[in-house]
Scaffold this active site. Structure first.
Site, PDB file in Angstrom:
ATOM      1  N   LYS A  82      47.655  13.712  41.040  1.00  0.00           N
ATOM      2  CA  LYS A  82      47.301  14.507  42.209  1.00  0.00           C
ATOM      3  C   LYS A  82      47.628  13.789  43.507  1.00  0.00           C
ATOM      4  O   LYS A  82      48.214  14.362  44.419  1.00  0.00           O
ATOM      5  CB  LYS A  82      45.806  14.848  42.168  1.00  0.00           C
ATOM      6  CG  LYS A  82      45.360  15.773  43.293  1.00  0.00           C
ATOM      7  CD  LYS A  82      46.025  17.127  43.165  1.00  0.00           C
ATOM      8  CE  LYS A  82      45.655  18.046  44.306  1.00  0.00           C
ATOM      9  NZ  LYS A  82      46.432  19.297  44.276  1.00  0.00           N
ATOM     10  N   ASN A 136      29.063  23.193  64.820  1.00  0.00           N
ATOM     11  CA  ASN A 136      30.427  23.254  64.306  1.00  0.00           C
ATOM     12  C   ASN A 136      31.322  23.793  65.410  1.00  0.00           C
ATOM     13  O   ASN A 136      30.901  24.650  66.193  1.00  0.00           O
ATOM     14  CB  ASN A 136      30.538  24.195  63.102  1.00  0.00           C
ATOM     15  CG  ASN A 136      29.820  23.674  61.880  1.00  0.00           C
ATOM     16  OD1 ASN A 136      29.346  22.545  61.851  1.00  0.00           O
ATOM     17  ND2 ASN A 136      29.723  24.513  60.866  1.00  0.00           N
ATOM     18  N   GLY A 137      32.568  23.344  65.440  1.00  0.00           N
ATOM     19  CA  GLY A 137      33.508  23.844  66.429  1.00  0.00           C
ATOM     20  C   GLY A 137      33.869  22.778  67.441  1.00  0.00           C
ATOM     21  O   GLY A 137      33.597  21.588  67.259  1.00  0.00           O
ATOM     22  N   HIS A 146      78.884  29.516  46.702  1.00  0.00           N
ATOM     23  CA  HIS A 146      79.399  28.156  46.832  1.00  0.00           C
ATOM     24  C   HIS A 146      78.999  27.266  45.653  1.00  0.00           C
ATOM     25  O   HIS A 146      78.951  26.048  45.807  1.00  0.00           O
ATOM     26  CB  HIS A 146      78.916  27.541  48.150  1.00  0.00           C
ATOM     27  CG  HIS A 146      79.424  28.255  49.358  1.00  0.00           C
ATOM     28  ND1 HIS A 146      80.746  28.246  49.736  1.00  0.00           N
ATOM     29  CD2 HIS A 146      78.777  29.036  50.261  1.00  0.00           C
ATOM     30  CE1 HIS A 146      80.894  28.971  50.830  1.00  0.00           C
ATOM     31  NE2 HIS A 146      79.722  29.468  51.172  1.00  0.00           N
ATOM     32  N   LYS A 176      56.650  24.853  41.734  1.00  0.00           N
ATOM     33  CA  LYS A 176      55.463  25.229  40.970  1.00  0.00           C
ATOM     34  C   LYS A 176      55.826  25.524  39.518  1.00  0.00           C
ATOM     35  O   LYS A 176      55.128  25.101  38.598  1.00  0.00           O
ATOM     36  CB  LYS A 176      54.791  26.470  41.599  1.00  0.00           C
ATOM     37  CG  LYS A 176      54.065  26.214  42.899  1.00  0.00           C
ATOM     38  CD  LYS A 176      52.755  25.499  42.750  1.00  0.00           C
ATOM     39  CE  LYS A 176      52.707  24.075  43.159  1.00  0.00           C
ATOM     40  NZ  LYS A 176      53.407  23.509  44.220  1.00  0.00           N
ATOM     41  N   GLU A 181      59.381  26.030  47.083  1.00  0.00           N
ATOM     42  CA  GLU A 181      58.017  25.795  46.595  1.00  0.00           C
ATOM     43  C   GLU A 181      57.763  26.567  45.304  1.00  0.00           C
ATOM     44  O   GLU A 181      57.100  26.068  44.391  1.00  0.00           O
ATOM     45  CB  GLU A 181      57.011  26.205  47.680  1.00  0.00           C
ATOM     46  CG  GLU A 181      55.549  26.089  47.272  1.00  0.00           C
ATOM     47  CD  GLU A 181      55.106  24.671  46.933  1.00  0.00           C
ATOM     48  OE1 GLU A 181      54.009  24.531  46.362  1.00  0.00           O
ATOM     49  OE2 GLU A 181      55.849  23.705  47.214  1.00  0.00           O
ATOM     50  N   GLU A 209      56.732  22.253  37.722  1.00  0.00           N
ATOM     51  CA  GLU A 209      55.592  21.341  37.593  1.00  0.00           C
ATOM     52  C   GLU A 209      54.711  21.667  36.392  1.00  0.00           C
ATOM     53  O   GLU A 209      54.277  20.767  35.672  1.00  0.00           O
ATOM     54  CB  GLU A 209      54.719  21.401  38.854  1.00  0.00           C
ATOM     55  CG  GLU A 209      55.203  20.577  40.018  1.00  0.00           C
ATOM     56  CD  GLU A 209      54.241  20.665  41.193  1.00  0.00           C
ATOM     57  OE1 GLU A 209      53.884  19.621  41.734  1.00  0.00           O
ATOM     58  OE2 GLU A 209      53.852  21.792  41.569  1.00  0.00           O
ATOM     59  N   TRP A 244      32.635  16.146  59.679  1.00  0.00           N
ATOM     60  CA  TRP A 244      33.915  15.464  59.742  1.00  0.00           C
ATOM     61  C   TRP A 244      34.202  15.200  61.208  1.00  0.00           C
ATOM     62  O   TRP A 244      34.147  16.097  62.044  1.00  0.00           O
ATOM     63  CB  TRP A 244      35.039  16.295  59.133  1.00  0.00           C
ATOM     64  CG  TRP A 244      36.336  15.558  59.240  1.00  0.00           C
ATOM     65  CD1 TRP A 244      36.783  14.561  58.439  1.00  0.00           C
ATOM     66  CD2 TRP A 244      37.313  15.716  60.270  1.00  0.00           C
ATOM     67  NE1 TRP A 244      37.986  14.094  58.874  1.00  0.00           N
ATOM     68  CE2 TRP A 244      38.341  14.775  60.004  1.00  0.00           C
ATOM     69  CE3 TRP A 244      37.437  16.545  61.383  1.00  0.00           C
ATOM     70  CZ2 TRP A 244      39.456  14.656  60.812  1.00  0.00           C
ATOM     71  CZ3 TRP A 244      38.554  16.421  62.190  1.00  0.00           C
ATOM     72  CH2 TRP A 244      39.552  15.493  61.890  1.00  0.00           C
ATOM     73  N   ARG A 273      33.063  20.424  53.452  1.00  0.00           N
ATOM     74  CA  ARG A 273      33.356  20.700  54.852  1.00  0.00           C
ATOM     75  C   ARG A 273      33.301  19.448  55.724  1.00  0.00           C
ATOM     76  O   ARG A 273      33.639  19.504  56.906  1.00  0.00           O
ATOM     77  CB  ARG A 273      32.363  21.735  55.397  1.00  0.00           C
ATOM     78  CG  ARG A 273      32.390  23.054  54.648  1.00  0.00           C
ATOM     79  CD  ARG A 273      31.225  23.934  55.083  1.00  0.00           C
ATOM     80  NE  ARG A 273      31.455  24.479  56.414  1.00  0.00           N
ATOM     81  CZ  ARG A 273      31.896  25.699  56.652  1.00  0.00           C
ATOM     82  NH1 ARG A 273      32.202  26.497  55.661  1.00  0.00           N
ATOM     83  NH2 ARG A 273      32.054  26.131  57.882  1.00  0.00           N
ATOM     84  N   CYS A 284      32.629  21.293  59.834  1.00  0.00           N
ATOM     85  CA  CYS A 284      31.388  20.656  59.399  1.00  0.00           C
ATOM     86  C   CYS A 284      30.503  21.704  58.743  1.00  0.00           C
ATOM     87  O   CYS A 284      30.817  22.883  58.721  1.00  0.00           O
ATOM     88  CB  CYS A 284      30.672  20.029  60.583  1.00  0.00           C
ATOM     89  SG  CYS A 284      31.711  18.971  61.614  1.00  0.00           S
TER      90      CYS A 284
END
Length: 611
Positions: A606, A101-102, A507, A488, A484, A491, A76, A27, A2
């Site tokens: 996205k 927060n926390g 192989h 990238k 990955e 893409e 949040w 946040r 938050c």
């Protein structure tokens, strides 16, 4: 995660608080609120579900507040749904207001004790416990600073808080443990915030509180008491952050900006979730402990980049935690006939939280009779957040570039934390958990070191501009990193790229290797390094051109046909996170050279919300 903003000034601070919330809205999106002490020493408060714009509209239309001392928050939800009652600031007895927060791990027992003493609770949050606990200490005859000091001594978990009292209307008391909090220094006014970005319109000078600090903040002074009860001096720092830093700024593309945001994004993922050499399992939700106690296996479901994060995590779950783990592409999981196990934790990973195949697979697991679910997502208001039993936010902030960068690395961080809290119930001992936590804390710094190689990787990218194919290699936990990296490159540069476990070269893939097929290799100094070196000899024997990203201690040396980029020494458990960074940079610079639309590559979107 938050956002916190607070101010003590002679002027009306409400506009400052609202602007600060706007800058922190990444946040938390589900609710926002402001509390100020007006001229009559009364706490005025406005809270609302929804975004900061909704709060601003209320303040402009019929709910105006004015005051020189105030605190504000954008949230949040962790404890309780996003509604007005659960929105911060929380007020106790019309005397004390708190933003937080926390996660307070012992909130349930504190609530029970305070309720028995007559304190009233109106929300589902852990934060309201802090407000009532501070009020309890004030009613014992303490001033605000002493009351906050006494209250935080009873808290277990992580917190950053700002507290005001109508009885002391010209001060805010702030405290932190495990969640960041800064003090902004103005002329005749002082501020608090969870991030300097909230305050750059009003000051560039900051004090950064340390764990255990309690700060007494007035218009003209800040008194900081450390965890030992001694007065402390914290270094005054002049920030170089500018008010327009939330824009694309100096970066040519959003993807480039987001690559370079990864140290702070990863720090945000960790914020408030590590303490005393442990991962706080309450970060996964108030019922996490009971759910995790029954988990005997893990099923990860995801798509694209998130799927690769899951493949990395499988190595961690089985190698570190001793927990069986299966990883499946969501679009495939939906249409086969798996055998459900009610003791299996379903983990769904999605940047947007709205990925259609992943969301449908989550719903399917409930119908099939699987165990509870956990969502790892970056969008607080998404469907997965609402539908999963537990949620861990990655806190990467808005990611605009279609090719995911900081979302991926923060997913890896979140997954390693999950491995740790589950692993302590199986084969992960406290000493190894402490090492993992120490390595997690080192990741932002290590990523910064790798980003300093940007110019060198840019030069290297020139060798790829005329290529049409590329091969990525890795072994063990690095194989998904190679996957990955290949994703990238394809893409955003439209170069056909594939990834293979290096041991699989003989192989089949060796048939593709020649001087026109660049081979990109991730080579940390781990237990598979010597076997990897043998695989690379197979490439060189066929005339392949090698581009190796290697640990400084790996003993890889440049030679004819071998280009070596040395990376810093990295703790064994976090190598996949750090070794992802140079592959992102390589893909970015190759795409720029080829003149593609880096942020919006052809045929891609996205958030994939269709099947």
């Amino acid at each position: 995660m938050c956002g916190i903003v607070g101010a003590v000034a002679e002027r009306n601070v409400v506009p400052i608080l609202v602007e600060g919330l706007r800058r922190l809205e990444y946040r938390g999106y589900d609710s926002a609120g402001v509390a100020v002490i007006d001229g009559g020493s009364r706490i005025g408060r406005v809270r609302t579900p929804g975004k900061v714009a909704t709060l601003a509209g209320m303040l402009d239309n019929g709910h105006a507040l004015t005051g020189g001392t105030g605190i504000a928050h954008t949230r949040w939800a962790t404890h309780g749904p996003p509604n007005e009652a659960n929105a911060h600031p929380h007020v106790a007895g019309d005397e004390v207001a708190v933003v937080h927060n926390g996660i307070i791990e012992n909130h349930a027992e504190l609530r029970e004790r305070l309720s028995a003493q007559g304190y009233v609770f109106e929300s589902d949050t852990d934060t309201e416990v802090i407000a009532n606990l501070v009020l309890h200490h004030m009613r014992d005859g303490n001033d605000l600073r002493a009351a906050v000091t006494g209250a935080v001594a009873e808290l277990e978990g992580a917190y950053a808080i700002g507290v005001l009292s109508k009885h002391e209307p010209q001060r805010i008391v702030a405290a932190r443990l495990g969640s960041p909090l800064v003090i902004g220094i103005g002329v005749g006014e002082r501020f608090i915030a969870s991030d300097v970005a909230a305050l750059v319109p009003v000051t560039q000078r900051f004090l950064f509180l340390e764990d255990g600090d309690v700060a007494d903040v007035t218009r003209d002074d800040v008194t900081i008491i450390d965890r030992a009860g001694q007065r402390a001096n914290r270094r005054l720092v002049t920030s170089e952050l500018t008010a327009d830093a939330v824009e694309r700024g100096e970066y040519r593309h959003y993807m480039q900006k987001e690559i370079f945001e990864q140290p702070s994004a990863i720090a945000n993922t960790l914020e408030g979730r590590l303490a005393e050499g442990r991962v706080l399992e309450a970060a996964f939700g108030p019922n996490a402990a009971a759910i995790f106690d029954r988990v005997k296996a893990v099923q990860i479901i995801a798509c694209g980049t998130s799927y690769h994060a899951g493949l990395v995590a499988r190595n961690w779950f089985e190698g570190l935690a001793g927990i069986p783990c299966n990883v499946e592409v969501a679009s495939e999981f939906r249409y086969r006939h798996p055998v459900p196990n009610p003791d299996t934790l379903i983990v769904v990973i999605s940047q947007s939280g709205e990925t259609a195949d992943t969301l449908a697979a989550l719903r399917n697991t409930r119908e099939l009779g699987y165990g509870p679910s956990l969502g790892i997502v970056n969008a607080p208001e998404s469907s997965i957040v609402r539908e999963a039993d537990l949620v861990l936010m990655t806190r990467a902030g808005p990611e605009i570039g279609v090719a995911s960068t900081k979302a991926f690395t923060t997913q890896l961080v979140a997954l390693l934390m999950l491995v740790t809290v589950l692993g302590r119930r199986h084969k992960l001992d406290a000493a190894r958990e402490a090492r993992i936590v120490e390595q997690l804390r080192s990741v932002p710094r290590l990523v910064e070191e790798v980003l300093e190689l940007d110019d060198h990787i840019n030069l290297l990218s020139g060798r790829f501009a005329d290529k049409h194919h590329a091969l990525f290699l890795g072994r063990g936990v690095q194989y998904p990193v190679a996957m990955e990296g290949a994703l990238k490159l394809k893409e955003i540069s439209y170069i056909h790229a594939e990834a293979y476990p290096a041991g699989e070269l003989k192989h089949g893939p060796l048939a593709l290797v020649d001087a026109d097929m660049p081979v990109i290799v991730v080579a940390p100094n781990d237990s598979l390094l010597e076997k990897l070196k043998s695989n690379l000899e197979e490439v060189r024997a066929r005339g392949g051109e090698l581009y190796v990203f290697a640990d400084r201690g790996a003993g890889m040396r440049p030679a004819s046909g071998i280009h070596v980029m040395e990376l810093p020494e990295v703790g064994e458990h976090v190598t996949p996170i750090v070794y992802t960074i140079p592959l992102q940079l390589l893909a970015y610079h190759v795409a720029v050279l080829k003149g593609t639309d880096v942020d919006q590559p052809r045929n891609l979107a996205k958030s994939v919300t269709v099947e």
